[in-house]
Design an enzyme around this catalytic site. Sequence first.
Site, short mmCIF file in Angstrom:
data_model
loop_
_atom_site.label_atom_id
_atom_site.label_comp_id
_atom_site.label_asym_id
_atom_site.label_seq_id
_atom_site.Cartn_x
_atom_site.Cartn_y
_atom_site.Cartn_z
N PRO A 45 -18.92 59.00 85.03
CG PRO A 45 -19.73 61.12 84.48
CD PRO A 45 -19.70 60.11 85.60
CB CYS A 46 -15.47 56.38 81.93
SG CYS A 46 -16.40 56.25 80.38
CD GLN A 47 -16.82 61.50 79.34
OE1 GLN A 47 -16.75 61.21 80.53
NE2 GLN A 47 -17.94 61.89 78.76
CB SER A 48 -10.81 61.73 83.18
OG SER A 48 -11.52 62.92 83.03
CG PHE A 49 -11.03 57.06 84.62
CD1 PHE A 49 -10.05 57.77 85.30
CD2 PHE A 49 -12.29 56.97 85.17
CE1 PHE A 49 -10.34 58.38 86.52
CE2 PHE A 49 -12.59 57.58 86.38
CZ PHE A 49 -11.61 58.29 87.06
#
Length: 322
Positions: free
Chosen positions: A83-87
């Site tokens: 998961p990539c939301q934080s990046f």
Amino acid sequence: MYKVVSLFAGCGGCDQGIVGDFTFNQKYYNRLPFELTYALDIDQKALNTHKLNFECGKSVCGDICEIPSEEIPECDILVGGFPCQSFSTVNPTKDPFDDRANLYKQMVRIAKDKQPKVIIAENVKGLMTLHKGQIFKRVKEAFEDAGYVLSYKLLNAANFGVPQKRERVIIVGFRKDLGMTFDFPEETNSNDWVPLSVAVPKLAIEEQKYYFSKRAVEGMKNAKPNMKRGLWQKLDEPCLTVTSHLAKVSLNSRDPVLLVDPEKELYRRFTPREAARIQSFPDEFVFAGSETDAYRQIGNAVPPVLFWHICNKVSKYLSNYE
């Protein structure tokens, strides 16, 4: 057949690319020598879609943090678009050190414990640049410490025949004892982008639910100059990046929309099938659940055509090794 474990599998964008045997834009992407043996995701609805489209040894809905390595079968390939939301560069205010940002460590754990021949990871462009590259350095060193020689590259899906400008970091690692360093496949469409018209053959459609109201159009027109967007897409160019917010697309956002009639000021959002085509899913791919579920699954997916090119090259490396 090489055995594949798919982490963060979602609806199966990566896995469609891994398996192959599909047609998109009148081009056939042949079956690759990979067999899905295990798919894991925390979203049951996405997994329901995965089950409709793939023959997989075992599909598990669960939190990867709670899955011991012993429960995951031996494999040749470990795949994961953690998961990539934080990046994401879309929302740079999110904490890049939160729990979701650390999920790459779970993929590293499994790679270290299972020692597959190859790991393939995918993430957003922002992974490479946040905190001046320090986060990406951590990710890279963690996989190297697990025993892998890494290659990584920022790829634009449009350069591989996908009707969408979508930049993603791809990481490919071969186990050190294999003595191989991966070279990424050459771009197939860098000078010949596939236009959005491939995904949207008919601009005007009957279903009114996809059209924006007059009030929404007026809201866009009366918005402050720095907010006035209405990012309607040209059909003779690839689409801007679609996201998991497709069901909530707004005319006052960075979301791509369609301008059906300039004089009548008719705008509409993409249908789920159009969105799937923008991501290069074949028309035979079935989505489980509601349209909102489908939009979220599509927007979160990796374009199958892009991933097929990567996996096709990986398969050639493995066949040469043997």
